[in-house]
Design a protein around this motif. Structure first.
Motif, PDB file in Angstrom:
ATOM      1  N   ASP A  55       8.601  10.699  -0.139  1.00 24.09           N
ATOM      2  CA  ASP A  55       9.454  11.609  -0.889  1.00 24.09           C
ATOM      3  C   ASP A  55       8.664  12.136  -2.087  1.00 24.09           C
ATOM      4  N   ASP A  56       9.353  12.779  -3.008  1.00 20.37           N
ATOM      5  CA  ASP A  56       8.684  13.350  -4.182  1.00 20.37           C
ATOM      6  C   ASP A  56       7.998  12.295  -5.053  1.00 20.37           C
ATOM      7  N   ASP A  57       8.500  11.070  -5.023  1.00 19.55           N
ATOM      8  CA  ASP A  57       7.987  10.019  -5.908  1.00 19.55           C
ATOM      9  C   ASP A  57       6.869   9.178  -5.297  1.00 19.55           C
ATOM     10  N   HIS A  58       6.637   9.326  -3.990  1.00 15.16           N
ATOM     11  CA  HIS A  58       5.663   8.469  -3.307  1.00 15.16           C
ATOM     12  C   HIS A  58       4.739   9.265  -2.403  1.00 15.16           C
ATOM     13  N   CYS A  59       3.553   8.737  -2.207  1.00 20.14           N
ATOM     14  CA  CYS A  59       2.615   9.213  -1.188  1.00 20.14           C
ATOM     15  C   CYS A  59       2.413   8.052  -0.229  1.00 20.14           C
ATOM     16  N   VAL A  60       2.445   8.340   1.064  1.00 23.47           N
ATOM     17  CA  VAL A  60       2.227   7.298   2.064  1.00 23.47           C
ATOM     18  C   VAL A  60       0.826   7.470   2.634  1.00 23.47           C
ATOM     19  N   HIS A  61       0.008   6.442   2.473  1.00 24.06           N
ATOM     20  CA  HIS A  61      -1.382   6.472   2.920  1.00 24.06           C
ATOM     21  C   HIS A  61      -1.585   5.506   4.078  1.00 24.06           C
ATOM     22  N   LEU A  62      -2.508   5.869   4.969  1.00 26.24           N
ATOM     23  CA  LEU A  62      -2.919   4.982   6.048  1.00 26.24           C
ATOM     24  C   LEU A  62      -4.107   4.165   5.555  1.00 26.24           C
ATOM     25  N   LEU A  63      -3.952   2.844   5.594  1.00 28.62           N
ATOM     26  CA  LEU A  63      -5.019   1.937   5.198  1.00 28.62           C
ATOM     27  C   LEU A  63      -5.549   1.257   6.447  1.00 28.62           C
ATOM     28  N   ALA A  64      -6.856   1.049   6.500  1.00 26.40           N
ATOM     29  CA  ALA A  64      -7.469   0.398   7.652  1.00 26.40           C
ATOM     30  C   ALA A  64      -8.550  -0.562   7.198  1.00 26.40           C
ATOM     31  N   CYS A  65      -8.707  -1.613   7.962  1.00 23.35           N
ATOM     32  CA  CYS A  65      -9.755  -2.586   7.709  1.00 23.35           C
ATOM     33  C   CYS A  65     -10.965  -2.235   8.564  1.00 23.35           C
ATOM     34  N   GLY A  66     -12.106  -2.068   7.930  1.00 16.69           N
ATOM     35  CA  GLY A  66     -13.324  -1.734   8.646  1.00 16.69           C
ATOM     36  C   GLY A  66     -13.899  -2.894   9.433  1.00 16.69           C
ATOM     37  N   LYS A  67     -13.477  -4.104   9.117  1.00 15.99           N
ATOM     38  CA  LYS A  67     -14.020  -5.288   9.789  1.00 15.99           C
ATOM     39  C   LYS A  67     -13.256  -5.635  11.071  1.00 15.99           C
ATOM     40  N   CYS A  68     -11.912  -5.695  10.971  1.00 13.30           N
ATOM     41  CA  CYS A  68     -11.135  -6.138  12.143  1.00 13.30           C
ATOM     42  C   CYS A  68     -10.292  -5.025  12.777  1.00 13.30           C
ATOM     43  N   GLY A  69     -10.185  -3.860  12.100  1.00 16.84           N
ATOM     44  CA  GLY A  69      -9.451  -2.733  12.669  1.00 16.84           C
ATOM     45  C   GLY A  69      -7.959  -2.715  12.383  1.00 16.84           C
ATOM     46  N   TYR A  70      -7.450  -3.655  11.592  1.00 14.05           N
ATOM     47  CA  TYR A  70      -6.027  -3.683  11.235  1.00 14.05           C
ATOM     48  C   TYR A  70      -5.670  -2.410  10.476  1.00 14.05           C
ATOM     49  N   GLU A  71      -4.518  -1.817  10.792  1.00 11.38           N
ATOM     50  CA  GLU A  71      -4.039  -0.609  10.113  1.00 11.38           C
ATOM     51  C   GLU A  71      -2.607  -0.797   9.641  1.00 11.38           C
ATOM     52  N   LYS A  72      -2.293  -0.151   8.526  1.00  9.35           N
ATOM     53  CA  LYS A  72      -0.916  -0.169   8.019  1.00  9.35           C
ATOM     54  C   LYS A  72      -0.681   1.044   7.140  1.00  9.35           C
ATOM     55  N   PHE A  73       0.590   1.421   7.007  1.00 10.90           N
ATOM     56  CA  PHE A  73       0.991   2.487   6.101  1.00 10.90           C
ATOM     57  C   PHE A  73       1.501   1.859   4.818  1.00 10.90           C
ATOM     58  N   SER A  74       1.071   2.393   3.685  1.00 14.39           N
ATOM     59  CA  SER A  74       1.527   1.904   2.381  1.00 14.39           C
ATOM     60  C   SER A  74       1.975   3.069   1.514  1.00 14.39           C
ATOM     61  N   ALA A  75       3.120   2.890   0.868  1.00 11.96           N
ATOM     62  CA  ALA A  75       3.649   3.901  -0.043  1.00 11.96           C
ATOM     63  C   ALA A  75       3.148   3.609  -1.453  1.00 11.96           C
ATOM     64  N   TYR A  76       2.614   4.631  -2.106  1.00 13.50           N
ATOM     65  CA  TYR A  76       2.133   4.514  -3.484  1.00 13.50           C
ATOM     66  C   TYR A  76       2.919   5.461  -4.367  1.00 13.50           C
ATOM     67  N   ARG A  77       3.397   4.934  -5.472  1.00  7.43           N
ATOM     68  CA  ARG A  77       4.207   5.728  -6.401  1.00  7.43           C
ATOM     69  C   ARG A  77       3.310   6.721  -7.133  1.00  7.43           C
ATOM     70  N   ARG A  78       3.733   7.972  -7.124  1.00  7.13           N
ATOM     71  CA  ARG A  78       3.001   8.993  -7.878  1.00  7.13           C
ATOM     72  C   ARG A  78       3.231   8.780  -9.366  1.00  7.13           C
ATOM     73  N   GLN A  79       2.227   9.109 -10.155  1.00  6.91           N
ATOM     74  CA  GLN A  79       2.284   8.932 -11.600  1.00  6.91           C
ATOM     75  C   GLN A  79       2.565  10.260 -12.284  1.00  6.91           C
ATOM     76  N   TRP A  80       3.267  10.183 -13.396  1.00  9.81           N
ATOM     77  CA  TRP A  80       3.567  11.377 -14.165  1.00  9.81           C
ATOM     78  C   TRP A  80       2.284  11.889 -14.791  1.00  9.81           C
ATOM     79  N   GLU A  81       2.046  13.175 -14.636  1.00  6.92           N
ATOM     80  CA  GLU A  81       0.837  13.800 -15.163  1.00  6.92           C
ATOM     81  C   GLU A  81       1.229  14.691 -16.334  1.00  6.92           C
ATOM     82  N   LYS A  82       0.712  14.381 -17.486  1.00  7.09           N
ATOM     83  CA  LYS A  82       1.009  15.178 -18.673  1.00  7.09           C
ATOM     84  C   LYS A  82       0.102  16.393 -18.673  1.00  7.09           C
ATOM     85  N   THR A  83       0.693  17.563 -18.678  1.00  5.38           N
ATOM     86  CA  THR A  83      -0.094  18.793 -18.715  1.00  5.38           C
ATOM     87  C   THR A  83       0.115  19.465 -20.066  1.00  5.38           C
TER      88      THR A  83
END
Length: 86
Positions: A55-83
């Motif tokens: 949604d507007d408050d989160h970005c969902v990124h695909l994370l992967a392990c280079g060693k074993c190949g495990y993958e998962k989706f993780s939501a990261y909260r967007r930060q307020w940017e002062k302009t």
């Protein structure tokens, strides 16, 4: 108010460890980038479908392990940017 994703803008690195082998996982990019060939070039708002807090408050990124190949989706909260206008 503008919000920005620290991972998308490479202001922060992934520090999450793989649950299988313990290696630091790699950020492969936004979930939306994997929908279809044109999705990386479209506005993110088109893909805000509440998938894992996509949604507007989160970005969902695909994370992967280079060693074993495990993958998962993780939501990261967007930060307020002062302009400021100079």
């Amino acid at each position: 108010m503008d919000y920005t994703c620290l991972l998308c803008n490479q202001l922060e690195a992934v520090t999450e460890s793989c649950p299988n082998c313990g290696e630091i996982m790699e950020n492969l990019g936004l979930l939306q980038d994997f929908y279809d060939p044109y999705s990386p070039y479209l506005d993110q708002e088109i893909y805000q479908d509440n998938y894992l807090q996509n949604d507007d408050d989160h970005c969902v990124h695909l994370l992967a392990c280079g060693k074993c190949g495990y993958e998962k989706f993780s939501a990261y909260r967007r930060q307020w940017e002062k302009t400021t206008i100079v």
